[in-house]
Design an enzyme around this catalytic site. Structure first.
Site, PDB file in Angstrom:
ATOM      1  N   LYS A  19      28.667 -83.122  25.104  1.00  0.00           N
ATOM      2  CA  LYS A  19      28.624 -82.811  26.539  1.00  0.00           C
ATOM      3  C   LYS A  19      27.195 -82.693  27.077  1.00  0.00           C
ATOM      4  CE  LYS A  19      30.948 -79.168  26.900  1.00  0.00           C
ATOM      5  NZ  LYS A  19      31.551 -77.926  27.260  1.00  0.00           N
ATOM      6  N   ARG A  93      37.343 -72.844  32.438  1.00  0.00           N
ATOM      7  CA  ARG A  93      37.802 -72.813  31.039  1.00  0.00           C
ATOM      8  C   ARG A  93      39.264 -72.413  30.933  1.00  0.00           C
ATOM      9  NH1 ARG A  93      32.805 -71.112  27.706  1.00  0.00           N
ATOM     10  NH2 ARG A  93      32.144 -73.154  26.995  1.00  0.00           N
ATOM     11  N   ARG A 127      24.500 -80.036  10.469  1.00  0.00           N
ATOM     12  CA  ARG A 127      23.273 -79.601  11.147  1.00  0.00           C
ATOM     13  C   ARG A 127      22.629 -78.426  10.393  1.00  0.00           C
ATOM     14  NH1 ARG A 127      24.079 -78.765  17.475  1.00  0.00           N
ATOM     15  NH2 ARG A 127      25.357 -77.024  16.775  1.00  0.00           N
ATOM     16  N   ARG A 160      23.087 -72.449  10.762  1.00  0.00           N
ATOM     17  CA  ARG A 160      23.454 -71.402  11.719  1.00  0.00           C
ATOM     18  C   ARG A 160      24.912 -70.994  11.487  1.00  0.00           C
ATOM     19  NH1 ARG A 160      22.330 -73.614  17.617  1.00  0.00           N
ATOM     20  NH2 ARG A 160      24.559 -73.593  17.328  1.00  0.00           N
ATOM     21  N   ARG A 171      36.099 -72.237  16.300  1.00  0.00           N
ATOM     22  CA  ARG A 171      35.663 -72.575  17.661  1.00  0.00           C
ATOM     23  C   ARG A 171      36.523 -73.708  18.234  1.00  0.00           C
ATOM     24  NH1 ARG A 171      29.600 -74.057  17.125  1.00  0.00           N
ATOM     25  NH2 ARG A 171      29.600 -74.284  19.377  1.00  0.00           N
TER      26      ARG A 171
END
Length: 227
Positions: A19, A93, A127, A160, A171
């Site tokens: 996004k 949302r 990542r 992270r 998530r």
């Protein structure tokens, strides 16, 4: 003088769907104002505004910020943008937020980045970062020269918490549960335009072609002006 058309758009997609990249390209090519609920929240919390303090109290308790607080925050910001085309990111949302937005503004189109969850899991869990510098590596696209080690300092890389596989799964499940009804809400209104794929660079030309039917490309106009 021809008044350019205004576009009121919403961009939706799970975390890690691209996004941010797509929004940046839409802003560059079509000159729209970008309003990110996350950026706005951080800004308000930093400035310790009334809404910011309230929002922080929910976040600190690990709770979702209630619909009315998010709606108030976003609609206040939109009041100053009535003469501009805009792109909302991270809002609405929930269906309640979408209904509140409808009462105040007419949304023209909702861009949905339909990226498979498996692709996102691979993308996010690949990542790794060097905490001291903020350097980001991706094991698929831009891996470090030595696995787990920063190229510049030789210090260890870390993942992270947000990018750990179990957190990513949570998530994505939360996004699915919360946002599917919003996508359905806009689908029923005939406003939802889904773009499917696994690579942002392959999805982008389709989004660009779609938006060109609604707005002129301002980046090309600038390029045509002799310097």
């Amino acid at each position: 003088m021809v008044v350019p058309p205004l576009l009121r758009a919403v961009i939706m997609g799970p975390p890690g769907s691209g996004k941010g990249t797509v929004s940046a390209r839409i802003i560059k090519h079509f000159g729209v104002k970008h309003l990110s609920s996350g950026d706005l929240l951080r800004d308000n919390m930093q400035k310790k505004t009334e809404v910011g303090i309230l929002a922080k109290s929910y976040i600190d308790q690990g709770q979702l910020i209630p619909d009315d607080i998010m709606t108030q925050l976003m609609l206040n910001e939109l009041k100053g943008l009535d003469r501009y085309s805009w792109l909302l990111d991270g809002f609405p949302r929930t269906v309640a937020q979408a209904e509140a937005l409808d009462k105040e503004c007419h949304v023209d189109t909702v861009i949905d980045l339909d990226v498979p969850f498996e692709t996102i899991k691979c993308r996010l869990t690949a990542r790794w970062i060097h905490p001291a510098s903020g350097r980001v590596y991706n094991l698929e696209f831009s891996p470090p020269k030595v696995q787990g080690i920063d190229d510049v300092t030789g210090e260890p890389l870390v993942q992270r918490d947000d990018d750990k596989p179990e957190t990513v799964s949570k998530r994505l499940q939360a996004y699915d549960a919360q946002t599917k009804p919003v996508l359905e809400y806009y689908r029923k209104k005939g406003l939802l335009k889904s773009f499917s794929g696994t690579e942002t660079n392959k999805i982008w030309p389709h989004i660009y072609a779609f938006l060109q039917t609604k707005l002129p490309d301002v980046s090309q106009k600038d390029a045509a002006i002799p310097r």
